[in-house]
Design an enzyme around this catalytic site. Structure first.
Site, PDB file in Angstrom:
ATOM      1  N   LYS A 139      21.893  72.864  45.107  1.00  0.00           N
ATOM      2  CA  LYS A 139      22.786  71.813  45.838  1.00  0.00           C
ATOM      3  C   LYS A 139      23.850  71.058  45.071  1.00  0.00           C
ATOM      4  O   LYS A 139      23.992  71.265  43.841  1.00  0.00           O
ATOM      5  CB  LYS A 139      21.650  70.632  46.139  1.00  0.00           C
ATOM      6  CG  LYS A 139      22.021  69.577  47.428  1.00  0.00           C
ATOM      7  CD  LYS A 139      21.480  70.303  48.733  1.00  0.00           C
ATOM      8  CE  LYS A 139      21.808  69.618  50.037  1.00  0.00           C
ATOM      9  NZ  LYS A 139      21.341  70.149  51.211  1.00  0.00           N
ATOM     10  N   ASP A 179      26.436  69.843  54.372  1.00  0.00           N
ATOM     11  CA  ASP A 179      25.229  68.977  54.455  1.00  0.00           C
ATOM     12  C   ASP A 179      26.097  67.570  54.901  1.00  0.00           C
ATOM     13  O   ASP A 179      27.073  67.905  55.372  1.00  0.00           O
ATOM     14  CB  ASP A 179      24.562  68.617  53.161  1.00  0.00           C
ATOM     15  CG  ASP A 179      23.451  67.774  53.071  1.00  0.00           C
ATOM     16  OD1 ASP A 179      22.122  68.543  53.520  1.00  0.00           O
ATOM     17  OD2 ASP A 179      23.313  66.566  52.842  1.00  0.00           O
TER      18      ASP A 179
HETATM   19  P1  NDP Z   1      26.386  64.635  59.270  1.00  0.00           P
HETATM   20  O1  NDP Z   1      26.995  64.106  58.218  1.00  0.00           O
HETATM   21  O2  NDP Z   1      26.647  65.831  60.137  1.00  0.00           O
HETATM   22  O3  NDP Z   1      25.625  63.594  59.933  1.00  0.00           O
HETATM   23  C1  NDP Z   1      24.782  62.418  59.184  1.00  0.00           C
HETATM   24  C2  NDP Z   1      24.272  61.459  60.252  1.00  0.00           C
HETATM   25  O4  NDP Z   1      23.375  60.696  59.316  1.00  0.00           O
HETATM   26  C3  NDP Z   1      25.529  60.393  60.704  1.00  0.00           C
HETATM   27  O5  NDP Z   1      24.839  59.967  61.887  1.00  0.00           O
HETATM   28  C4  NDP Z   1      25.318  59.374  59.568  1.00  0.00           C
HETATM   29  O6  NDP Z   1      26.075  58.153  60.131  1.00  0.00           O
HETATM   30  C5  NDP Z   1      24.044  59.402  59.245  1.00  0.00           C
HETATM   31  N1  NDP Z   1      23.768  58.719  58.015  1.00  0.00           N
HETATM   32  C6  NDP Z   1      24.320  59.421  56.847  1.00  0.00           C
HETATM   33  N2  NDP Z   1      23.951  58.441  55.728  1.00  0.00           N
HETATM   34  C7  NDP Z   1      23.371  57.447  56.363  1.00  0.00           C
HETATM   35  C8  NDP Z   1      22.648  56.339  55.855  1.00  0.00           C
HETATM   36  N3  NDP Z   1      22.546  56.107  54.432  1.00  0.00           N
HETATM   37  N4  NDP Z   1      22.152  55.431  56.675  1.00  0.00           N
HETATM   38  C9  NDP Z   1      21.910  55.648  57.934  1.00  0.00           C
HETATM   39  N5  NDP Z   1      22.770  56.904  58.473  1.00  0.00           N
HETATM   40  C10 NDP Z   1      23.220  57.695  57.680  1.00  0.00           C
HETATM   41  O7  NDP Z   1      25.060  65.175  58.246  1.00  0.00           O
HETATM   42  P2  NDP Z   1      24.039  66.320  58.949  1.00  0.00           P
HETATM   43  O8  NDP Z   1      23.665  66.197  60.238  1.00  0.00           O
HETATM   44  O9  NDP Z   1      24.287  67.777  58.598  1.00  0.00           O
HETATM   45  O10 NDP Z   1      22.781  66.087  57.925  1.00  0.00           O
HETATM   46  C11 NDP Z   1      21.610  65.224  58.359  1.00  0.00           C
HETATM   47  C12 NDP Z   1      20.417  65.026  57.339  1.00  0.00           C
HETATM   48  O11 NDP Z   1      20.124  66.588  57.594  1.00  0.00           O
HETATM   49  C13 NDP Z   1      20.465  65.066  55.954  1.00  0.00           C
HETATM   50  O12 NDP Z   1      19.433  64.542  55.596  1.00  0.00           O
HETATM   51  C14 NDP Z   1      20.755  66.813  55.348  1.00  0.00           C
HETATM   52  O13 NDP Z   1      20.435  66.822  54.286  1.00  0.00           O
HETATM   53  C15 NDP Z   1      19.848  67.483  56.486  1.00  0.00           C
HETATM   54  N6  NDP Z   1      19.788  68.744  56.730  1.00  0.00           N
HETATM   55  C16 NDP Z   1      21.219  69.208  57.206  1.00  0.00           C
HETATM   56  C17 NDP Z   1      21.151  70.527  57.186  1.00  0.00           C
HETATM   57  C18 NDP Z   1      22.646  71.050  58.112  1.00  0.00           C
HETATM   58  O14 NDP Z   1      22.410  72.398  58.342  1.00  0.00           O
HETATM   59  N7  NDP Z   1      23.718  70.349  58.076  1.00  0.00           N
HETATM   60  C19 NDP Z   1      20.237  71.506  56.812  1.00  0.00           C
HETATM   61  C20 NDP Z   1      19.026  71.002  56.890  1.00  0.00           C
HETATM   62  C21 NDP Z   1      18.981  69.389  56.451  1.00  0.00           C
HETATM   63  P3  NDP Z   1      27.603  57.865  59.720  1.00  0.00           P
HETATM   64  O15 NDP Z   1      28.246  58.834  60.910  1.00  0.00           O
HETATM   65  O16 NDP Z   1      27.642  56.390  59.930  1.00  0.00           O
HETATM   66  O17 NDP Z   1      27.690  58.188  58.283  1.00  0.00           O
HETATM   67  O1  2IT Z   2      19.446  70.935  53.296  1.00  0.00           O
HETATM   68  C1  2IT Z   2      19.641  72.419  53.781  1.00  0.00           C
HETATM   69  O2  2IT Z   2      19.202  73.358  53.794  1.00  0.00           O
HETATM   70  C2  2IT Z   2      21.249  72.396  53.797  1.00  0.00           C
HETATM   71  N1  2IT Z   2      22.240  71.558  53.905  1.00  0.00           N
HETATM   72  C3  2IT Z   2      21.782  73.782  54.599  1.00  0.00           C
HETATM   73  C4  2IT Z   2      21.776  74.707  53.386  1.00  0.00           C
HETATM   74  C5  2IT Z   2      22.683  75.938  53.582  1.00  0.00           C
HETATM   75  O3  2IT Z   2      22.868  76.725  52.532  1.00  0.00           O
HETATM   76  O4  2IT Z   2      22.779  76.285  54.739  1.00  0.00           O
END
Ligand code: NDP
Ligand code: 2IT
Length: 458
Positions: A139, A179
């Site tokens: 990560k 992420d």
């Molecule tokens: P994005 O950046 O696309 O979206 C993040 C969302 O979470 C936004 O709505 C953001 O709001 C909100 N957010 C971020 N930080 C905070 C906070 N401190 N308090 C409240 N809301 C918050 O990220 P992802 O959707 O990609 O990721 C979301 C979660 O999913 C994370 O935990 C990530 O690690 C996990 N994840 C992502 C994967 C992926 O493929 N993208 C895979 C597996 C897990 P705002 O716009 O106001 O910042």
């Molecule tokens: O938390 C996660 O699994 C991710 N942000 C996606 C990682 C990846 O390599 O696609």
């Protein structure tokens, strides 16, 4: 005298108990609270398991598993639109490559620090193993905040970040992805810079654009996979998603496609949020509203309150959605966004199941509350594994220089999520309850631990 933080994991060889293990971990990694929390959740299950399987104990697998292979920390200097020089900190935690190249996302958010990236890298070990694909765990990211920056500023930052990161990654070494704060735009800038610096076109990042080696379904994969996982949990109880009232937090990549799949499968999504608050839509989102949200968040980069204004819905400033009555809840924003008080509210309002879309969004106390109330609860390492799984399929497509259709990839995603569910059932079934946290942790552990045993002491 040796300072506490420098002592080796083996210096006293204490008896393997939860207290000894966690206090040693805290001594060696002072102040890394998120990392402590993620290890504690896992060790609740692995310590009893290892006590029953002495081969892992003898080889000190748990101690080795909680120490990253290496951590790279670097300065990232770039110039903003006013020609001011800006300095951020970049990281890559290469946690474990026992079963494949390091694999995991990059996070750009002002809160990023070593503790957060170590917890995320540690979780990735088990998640990537559960997918059954050959991926190790890593990560990385930066405390850079893309919010409010121009595209040019983001490009300059991404190029500066990749200038250093490129020395440490590669298609068979370490393959980053997105992420929080890292989506298609950032991946494109970083992959472009990697290609320029190395003068090679290899699949060294995933989540790429479809024009340059990206995979169909990768954008949707995490959200879709999370809903497929919930569908499996419900099926195991002879139930289904149809008509279920659902809460979603977040409105980023994961939240958007979790919402879309729920709508497609006949459930009703009544909340969505961002870090400023949540929107309640008692009629439920439809695909048109969701398109508005996706455009608002990924193109206009606006606030979720603008969605509430546009559709005349109620916006709850600085609040979380967990007090709204529901059948199912999907925390899809960030770590520790659902605490014990929130869990109690959900239980009181009749919630039946929770699937983590984000990484570690539910605190340990809240997980215990859900488990005591015998609710369905799946940890992110199981229910959000769809994203990295399709990343793994993107790596395969890049290696064989082919691309598969979205139908084929979605079918594979369904199979992978179903298989993860089966692994959880195998390792997590108890008398009258499936402990998905136990199932995911043990199933994810066994493959990595056996590979580590096979290598001997390294
Ligand atoms: P994005 O950046 O696309 O979206 C993040 C969302 O979470 C936004 O709505 C953001 O709001 C909100 N957010 C971020 N930080 C905070 C906070 N401190 N308090 C409240 N809301 C918050 O990220 P992802 O959707 O990609 O990721 C979301 C979660 O999913 C994370 O935990 C990530 O690690 C996990 N994840 C992502 C994967 C992926 O493929 N993208 C895979 C597996 C897990 P705002 O716009 O106001 O910042
Ligand atoms: O938390 C996660 O699994 C991710 N942000 C996606 C990682 C990846 O390599 O696609």
């Amino acid at each position: 005298m040796i300072k506490a933080a420098e002592e080796s994991t083996q210096s006293k060889c204490p008896e393997l108990t939860m207290d000894n293990f966690i206090s040693g971990l805290k001594r060696r990694n002072p102040g890394e609270t998120e990392f402590h929390q993620s290890v504690e959740e896992v060790m609740t299950y692995l310590i009893p398991y290892v006590q029953l399987h002495p081969k892992y104990r003898k080889a000190q697998i748990l101690e080795r598993l909680t120490e990253p292979d290496r951590v790279i920390i670097f300065r990232v200097c770039w110039q903003d639109d006013h020609d001011a020089v800006r300095t951020n900190r970049g990281y890559r935690v290469q946690f474990n490559n026992s079963i494949g190249p390091y694999k995991g996302g990059l996070r750009f958010h002002p809160t990023v620090n070593l503790s957060i990236l170590k917890f995320l890298g540690f979780e990735q070990i088990f998640k990537n193993s559960l997918t059954t694909l050959p991926m190790g765990a890593g990560k990385g990211g930066s405390n850079f905040n893309p919010k409010g920056k121009s595209d040019d500023e983001v490009m300059r930052f991404c190029q500066a970040f990749m200038t250093e990161l490129s020395k440490h990654i590669g298609e068979d070494i370490d393959v980053p992805a997105g992420d929080i704060g890292v989506g298609a735009r950032e991946i494109s800038y970083m992959f472009g810079q990697y290609k320029r610096l190395k003068n090679e076109f290899t699949g060294t990042m995933t989540g790429k654009g479809l024009e340059f080696g990206g995979s169909e379904i990768r954008t949707e994969a995490t959200g879709f996979g999370c809903i497929y996982f919930m569908r499996e949990m419900l099926k195991h109880q002879s139930d289904g998603l149809e008509g279920k009232q659902c809460l979603i937090s977040g409105s980023g990549n994961v939240a958007q496609y979790a919402a879309l799949k729920l709508i497609q499968l006949g459930a009703k999504v009544v909340t969505i949020s961002d870090s400023s608050g949540f929107v309640h839509d008692p009629d439920g989102l439809d695909e048109e509203k969701l398109e508005f949200i996706i455009d608002l968040k990924t193109v206009k980069r606006g606030r979720i309150s603008e969605f509430a204004d546009h559709y005349k819905l109620k916006f709850y400033d600085k609040q979380k959605p967990w007090s709204i009555p529901c059948d199912l809840a999907f925390p899809c924003a960030t770590q520790n966004e659902l605490d014990e008080a929130d869990a109690k509210a959900l239980i009181k309002n009749g919630c039946q199941g929770i699937a983590e879309g984000a990484n570690m969004p539910v605190t340990i106390g809240a997980i215990k509350s859900f488990q005591n109330a015998k609710l369905l609860f799946s940890p992110g390492k199981a229910s959000n594994a769809g994203g990295v799984a399709v990343s793994g399929l993107e790596m395969t497509q890049n290696s064989i220089r082919m691309s598969w259709s979205s139908e084929e990839l979605e079918q594979r995603l369904v199979e992978i999520m179903t298989n993860i569910h089966q692994q959880c059932i195998r390792y997590g079934s108890e008398k009258d309850y499936v402990d998905y946290v136990k199932g995911a942790n043990i199933a994810g552990f066994v493959k990595v631990a056996d590979a580590m045993l096979a290598y001997g002491v390294l």
